[in-house]
Write an enzyme that holds these catalytic residues in place. Structure first.
Site: not given
Length: 327
Positions: A36, A146, A187
């Site tokens: 990422t 997560y 996000r």
């Protein structure tokens, strides 16, 4: 010269931490598997004689030759899009990766700071969230990979501290933003910024009444820096307590970007937190820290960064090979 290992170094926060510790006179080793992260975030450091980079996955093993004084463990997918695509890797980096780095810290006699998250609080029943709140987390929901990776990370870190006497620190990071965020990571801020710059309507999940509290990256880095060098071993919230609804925030983005997009609404994802606001009393008392950059100033700087992206970057879709990391 102190030597520090920063995992997740090519990510948004990790790269800013590399900058800060080099500025403070440290020798910095950055480590990232680039699933990422992006080397573009670090390319300005490659000519610095006090910086070196290892392309490596901490979930396998970690070896760093020579002396090591500090470790910052920031290797983990941090956006819903990422950890839903690579759930197993997310769990592995929070468990196996953390175990490997705690072992390395013990072998080197190094102090280690673990990056935890406000997601350990889940969809909170207490508002604002204090460090004493145990959380409201769905362990088997899609976000559990997560949330539980981070909760386990905290548990094993405290076990190493109590059983082995290891010097450990835990930061619970609330929503952070600034230059080097990825546009397409799911996000709120990069999603809204990307849509505005592409001339698309802004997508709100739910009715927009859910809240978030956004902390500018420079403030976040300062809090992490102070926590690492402090004597406090229990978790500390680092975030901005200035709370805003997602709907109001979307309208701020439209005003900032000077666009005329409308708001569109989609169903709220499962277990998406309805409220998020840190209680930063401990950070104020123990670290003498509180955020300095207000949202208007921080968002202007962030928007200026996104405006420098090319049309290709604005419209880029993620093409990373997630499959090999999810075995």
């Amino acid at each position: 010269m102190k030597k520090i290992l920063i995992t997740g170094a090519a990510g948004f926060l990790g790269s800013h931490l590399c900058d800060r510790f080099l500025k403070e006179g440290y020798q910095v080793i950055g480590m990232d598997n680039l699933i990422t992260g992006d080397l573009k975030n670090l390319e300005h450091l490659f000519k610095n004689e006090h910086f070196e980079f290892y392309h490596h996955d901490v979930s396998t093993f970690v070896h760093v030759p020579g002396r090591l004084d500090y470790i910052l463990h920031f290797a983990s997918p941090a956006s819903p899009i990422d950890y839903l695509k690579i759930p197993i890797q997310t769990l592995k980096v929070g468990s196996l990766g953390t175990h490997n780095l705690l072992g390395l810290a013990r072998a080197k006699g190094a102090r280690i700071l673990i990056a935890s998250t406000s997601e350990v609080y889940g969809d909170p029943l207490v508002h604002p969230q204090t460090e004493e709140y145990y959380g409201n987390v769905n362990t088997i929901g899609p976000r559990g990979v997560y949330d539980e990776a981070k909760r386990f990370q905290e548990s094993i870190t405290m076990a190493y501290h109590r059983y082995h006497g290891l010097e450990t620190r835990i930061v619970r990071i609330f929503n952070t933003y600034g230059p080097r965020m990825r546009l397409n990571d799911g996000r709120v801020i990069p999603a809204f910024m990307g849509q505005a710059l592409r001339g698309e309507d802004l997508t709100i999940f739910g009715d927009g009444s859910q809240t978030r509290s956004f902390c500018y990256v420079d403030d976040q880095v300062e809090g992490i820096y102070r926590l690492l060098l402090s004597d406090y071993v229990l978790p500390v919230n680092i975030g901005n307590p200035n709370e805003i609804t997602i709907k109001d925030f979307a309208e701020e983005i439209i005003k900032l970007t000077g666009t005329d997009q409308k708001l569109t609404y989609r169903p709220l994802p499962q277990n998406d937190p309805l409220q998020r606001q840190p209680d930063i009393s401990k950070a104020r008392e123990i670290l003498g820290w509180e955020p300095k950059v207000d949202r208007a100033e921080g968002m202007k700087k962030t928007f200026e960064y996104f405006r420098t992206l090319t049309s290709e970057e604005l419209n880029k879709k993620e093409h990373k090979d997630f499959e090999k990391y999810s075995r």
